[in-house]
Design an enzyme around this catalytic site. Structure first.
Site, PDB file in Angstrom:
ATOM      1  N   GLU A  64      53.174 -67.852   4.461  1.00  0.00           N
ATOM      2  CA  GLU A  64      54.243 -68.804   4.142  1.00  0.00           C
ATOM      3  C   GLU A  64      54.703 -69.611   5.358  1.00  0.00           C
ATOM      4  O   GLU A  64      55.887 -69.845   5.574  1.00  0.00           O
ATOM      5  CB  GLU A  64      55.422 -68.072   3.481  1.00  0.00           C
ATOM      6  CG  GLU A  64      55.000 -67.412   2.163  1.00  0.00           C
ATOM      7  CD  GLU A  64      56.113 -66.625   1.473  1.00  0.00           C
ATOM      8  OE1 GLU A  64      57.174 -66.434   2.083  1.00  0.00           O
ATOM      9  OE2 GLU A  64      55.888 -66.188   0.329  1.00  0.00           O
ATOM     10  N   GLU A 166      48.972 -64.937  -6.210  1.00  0.00           N
ATOM     11  CA  GLU A 166      50.150 -64.153  -6.619  1.00  0.00           C
ATOM     12  C   GLU A 166      50.740 -64.693  -7.923  1.00  0.00           C
ATOM     13  O   GLU A 166      51.946 -64.951  -8.016  1.00  0.00           O
ATOM     14  CB  GLU A 166      51.224 -64.173  -5.526  1.00  0.00           C
ATOM     15  CG  GLU A 166      50.765 -63.721  -4.161  1.00  0.00           C
ATOM     16  CD  GLU A 166      51.851 -63.833  -3.102  1.00  0.00           C
ATOM     17  OE1 GLU A 166      53.058 -63.848  -3.466  1.00  0.00           O
ATOM     18  OE2 GLU A 166      51.517 -63.912  -1.909  1.00  0.00           O
TER      19      GLU A 166
END
Length: 289
Positions: A64, A166
């Site tokens: 991220e 995800e």
């Protein structure tokens, strides 16, 4: 856990070496500065990669990084490049990913547009990083299939394998609608030629479901689980039977994967196996009786 994975021949990916979000960085690490932090970072990546080298086919190296920059703020803008270079040197066969959220989920997040993702990835490549894969988390509320398709098309121009890493649908939505939205996302991902794989984010713990679960606590299917089971059945080649033409040829269309072939002629028979992998060419297999 790895013993279970090995015993059952399950392929595993590493998530993650570092997480740029300070909320998920250990408190003792957040309190380090300068050489102490640098030492802790080096110990982390070298010990982790040496211990698990060859165990995982993928690594999310610095998670991220489009949204957070804990390590770059404290150790300089080149530290992410060092992460990727060290990871590649330690485990050269693993595919290294840049993994982030809200790239295909929404257009409201200016930090993680497709363009910012591509720009950051190319910046790391220019610096010498081995960047092998595109990781798209895929935490959806209400998916927009045409947008997903357009974003995947643009990312595919990079020529790297794309993984939806995800996938889940928000628990704010009722379970039936959640399942319907999940099917939309899975069909878009499965049907795109640049997407090499899909992983679901289906964490289940004693206190209930995190966002989206396939089963309840007694392992009974929820609507999302029914969708996954149905699509898994749909996306595999069932038994195919037929006769060859006068030249001894037989053709069929099949999904990618492993195949067993049984050929019979008169009182003779033979068995063979083959893998159908991605490619533009028709796969030819010769079997002699």
């Amino acid at each position: 856990m790895l013993e279970f994975v090995r015993a059952n021949q399950i392929t595993a990916r590493g998530h993650n070496i570092f997480w740029e979000d300070p909320v998920y960085t250990p408190p003792w690490v957040r309190n380090l500065t300068g050489e102490q932090l640098k030492s802790a970072v080096n110990l982390r990546i070298n010990s982790l990669m040496n211990k698990y080298s060859g165990e995982f086919v993928h690594w999310d190296v610095s998670n991220e990084m489009l949204h957070f920059n804990f390590y770059e703020q404290r150790l300089g803008p080149n530290v992410t490049l060092e992460f990727f270079m060290t990871a590649h040197k330690s485990d050269p066969l693993a595919t290294l990913f840049m993994n982030d959220f809200n790239v295909v989920e929404t257009c409201a997040d200016v930090n993680s547009t497709v363009d910012t993702y591509i720009s950051r990835l190319r910046e790391l490549q220019r610096g010498g990083a081995t960047m092998d894969g595109i990781g798209l988390e895929g935490h959806f509320t209400v998916p927009n299939p045409p947008r997903i398709r357009a974003d995947l098309d643009k990312l595919a121009t990079l020529g790297l394998p794309i993984w939806l890493t995800e996938i889940d649908i928000s628990k704010k939505i009722d379970q039936q609608t959640q399942a319907a939205y999940l099917e939309q996302v899975l069909r878009e991902g499965f049907s795109h030629s640049a997407v090499n794989g899909i992983m679901l984010w289906t964490a289940l713990h004693p206190y209930g479901c995190y966002q989206m679960c396939l089963t309840d606590n007694d392992l009974n299917n929820l609507p999302a689980g029914d969708v996954v089971d149905r699509l898994l059945g749909e996306w595999q080649t069932s038994e195919v039977n037929g006769e060859t033409d006068p030249h001894g040829s037989y053709s069929f269309f099949g999904f990618l994967g492993e195949y067993n072939v049984n050929v019979r002629y008169s009182d003779r028979s033979t068995n063979a196996t083959f893998s159908l992998c991605k490619g533009d060419e028709t796969r030819h297999l010769s079997i002699n009786l």
